[in-house]
Design a protein around this motif. Structure first.
Motif, mmCIF file in Angstrom:
data_model
loop_
_atom_site.group_PDB
_atom_site.id
_atom_site.type_symbol
_atom_site.label_atom_id
_atom_site.label_comp_id
_atom_site.label_asym_id
_atom_site.label_seq_id
_atom_site.Cartn_x
_atom_site.Cartn_y
_atom_site.Cartn_z
ATOM 1 N N LEU A 186 -0.938 3.430 8.163
ATOM 2 C CA LEU A 186 -0.690 3.703 7.191
ATOM 3 C C LEU A 186 0.727 3.288 6.808
ATOM 4 O O LEU A 186 1.732 3.268 7.521
ATOM 5 N N THR A 241 -9.114 4.920 6.138
ATOM 6 C CA THR A 241 -9.347 3.189 6.058
ATOM 7 C C THR A 241 -9.315 2.857 7.936
ATOM 8 O O THR A 241 -8.851 2.198 7.909
ATOM 9 N N LYS A 256 1.112 -1.110 -0.199
ATOM 10 C CA LYS A 256 -0.219 0.024 0.157
ATOM 11 C C LYS A 256 0.716 1.331 -0.044
ATOM 12 O O LYS A 256 2.271 1.161 0.704
ATOM 13 N N LEU A 277 -4.738 6.671 -1.175
ATOM 14 C CA LEU A 277 -4.222 4.847 -0.779
ATOM 15 C C LEU A 277 -4.220 4.282 -2.091
ATOM 16 O O LEU A 277 -5.451 3.823 -2.431
ATOM 17 N N LEU A 307 0.401 5.820 0.037
ATOM 18 C CA LEU A 307 -0.380 6.839 0.681
ATOM 19 C C LEU A 307 0.609 8.082 -0.023
ATOM 20 O O LEU A 307 1.724 8.031 0.233
#
Length: 78
Positions: free
Chosen positions: A61, A56, A2, A17, A4
């Motif tokens: 994160l 989220t 992932k 994201l 961001l």
């Protein structure tokens, strides 16, 4: 994996994201926050962080990629 991404412009802060695999990528979440002052202040950044946490589900994160305005992307001698 992932990622961001955060973009800063004169009147808006944006976040995106993405989730990437070996064969594909997909958008998991995005948001925009209007700035109260040019390029955002502490309150604007706090509002963006709050929107990201909501979107989220408060999960950890990933690494952040920051996009700065063009006028900020060169080095100045101090």
């Amino acid at each position: 994996m992932k990622t961001l991404g955060v973009s800063i412009t004169q009147n808006r802060l944006s976040a995106l994201l993405l989730e990437r695999t070996l064969f594909a990528s997909r958008r998991l979440f995005s948001c925009d926050v209007s700035c109260r002052e040019p390029f955002g202040g502490p309150d604007d950044v706090g509002n963006l962080a709050e929107e990201i946490r909501k979107g989220t589900g408060g999960k950890d994160l990933p690494t952040v990629v920051l996009a700065l305005p063009a006028s900020w992307t060169y080095l100045r001698q101090v």
